[in-house]
Design an enzyme around this catalytic site. Structure first.
Site, PDB file in Angstrom:
ATOM      1  N   ARG A   1      -7.475   7.023  -3.277  1.00 29.48           N
ATOM      2  CA  ARG A   1      -6.857   8.317  -3.603  1.00 29.48           C
ATOM      3  C   ARG A   1      -7.653   9.461  -2.993  1.00 29.48           C
ATOM      4  O   ARG A   1      -7.073  10.464  -2.567  1.00 29.48           O
ATOM      5  CB  ARG A   1      -6.709   8.492  -5.121  1.00 29.48           C
ATOM      6  CG  ARG A   1      -5.938   9.762  -5.492  1.00 29.48           C
ATOM      7  CD  ARG A   1      -5.347   9.694  -6.878  1.00 29.48           C
ATOM      8  NE  ARG A   1      -4.246   8.747  -6.967  1.00 29.48           N
ATOM      9  CZ  ARG A   1      -2.978   9.036  -6.634  1.00 29.48           C
ATOM     10  NH1 ARG A   1      -2.663  10.230  -6.161  1.00 29.48           N
ATOM     11  NH2 ARG A   1      -2.045   8.123  -6.769  1.00 29.48           N
TER      12      ARG A   1
ATOM     13  N   HIS B   1      -6.647   9.462   0.542  1.00 35.14           N
ATOM     14  CA  HIS B   1      -5.293  10.015   0.615  1.00 35.14           C
ATOM     15  C   HIS B   1      -5.319  11.539   0.535  1.00 35.14           C
ATOM     16  O   HIS B   1      -4.573  12.229   1.239  1.00 35.14           O
ATOM     17  CB  HIS B   1      -4.449   9.449  -0.529  1.00 35.14           C
ATOM     18  CG  HIS B   1      -3.099  10.063  -0.667  1.00 35.14           C
ATOM     19  ND1 HIS B   1      -2.800  10.982  -1.647  1.00 35.14           N
ATOM     20  CD2 HIS B   1      -1.961   9.900   0.053  1.00 35.14           C
ATOM     21  CE1 HIS B   1      -1.540  11.362  -1.521  1.00 35.14           C
ATOM     22  NE2 HIS B   1      -1.006  10.718  -0.507  1.00 35.14           N
TER      23      HIS B   1
END
Length: 207
Positions: free
Chosen positions: A38, A41
């Protein structure tokens, strides 16, 4: 030039698929993987593979604290805005940021400190259990360490990912030496978006 056809609701899923593809044979700890992915990301920066550091059982212990209703204190309104308050509130927690409070500004001016440091003093007065998520100000981490040394606060965990050049590296290393569950981005990189991403990764994998 060709573009992928991806439905709006599928963009995040496709992004994580690309991250997994580009990781190739890299083996991630399965507990830490959702946090690392994450952050990648959020930043499109694969260097976090090497710079994100986890204390022993950090993910499990931070999630246990959040599941038991711990609140999150951040050092920026940006991080506060980015954290999934709806998910946190399911467990009884709230997100706080004291940076804009008038009493924090007055305390900082009186004592010759940053507002970030003064906001840690205010956080020490909370009655709830706290997980700190610092993405901007190394002075917040330094003051937090002082408060812990003085026995004025015992955090349930620290996410230490401030970005910058002045005292950033040193402040993060200071937190890694504490006997507190922590996730730290070593080096100069980090940011409020990274702090929020880590909080959300913890929360989303609790559901």
């Amino acid at each position: 030039m060709q573009f992928e056809t991806v439905l709006p609701q599928e963009i995040e899923k496709r992004s994580f698929e690309i991250i997994t593809e580009e990781l190739g044979d890299v083996q991630l700890d399965p507990v830490q993987a959702p946090i690392i992915k994450r952050v990648i990301h959020t930043t499109a920066d694969f260097e976090y593979l090497d710079t994100l550091c986890f204390s022993e059982n950090a993910v499990q212990r931070l999630q246990e604290a959040l599941r038991d209703g711990a609140c999150i204190v951040t050092d920026t309104q940006m991080a506060k805005a980015g954290i999934s308050k709806r998910t946190l509130e399911k467990y009884g927690g709230k997100v706080y940021c004291f940076m804009g409070d008038e009493d924090v500004a007055q305390s900082a001016a009186k004592n010759g400190t940053t507002r970030a440091a003064a906001s840690m003093d205010k956080a020490a007065g909370l009655s709830q259990n706290i997980v700190f998520a610092v993405g901007n100000a190394p002075t917040a981490l330094i003051r937090l360490h002082e408060l812990m040394e003085q026995g004025k606060i015992t955090p349930k965990g620290i996410i230490g990912v401030p970005v910058g050049f002045v005292n950033v590296v040193q402040a993060k290393e200071l937190i890694l030496q504490c006997n507190v569950p922590c996730i730290v981005a070593r080096g100069r990189k980090g940011g409020s978006n990274v702090a929020a991403a880590i909080c959300n990764a913890l929360l989303y994998t609790m559901e």
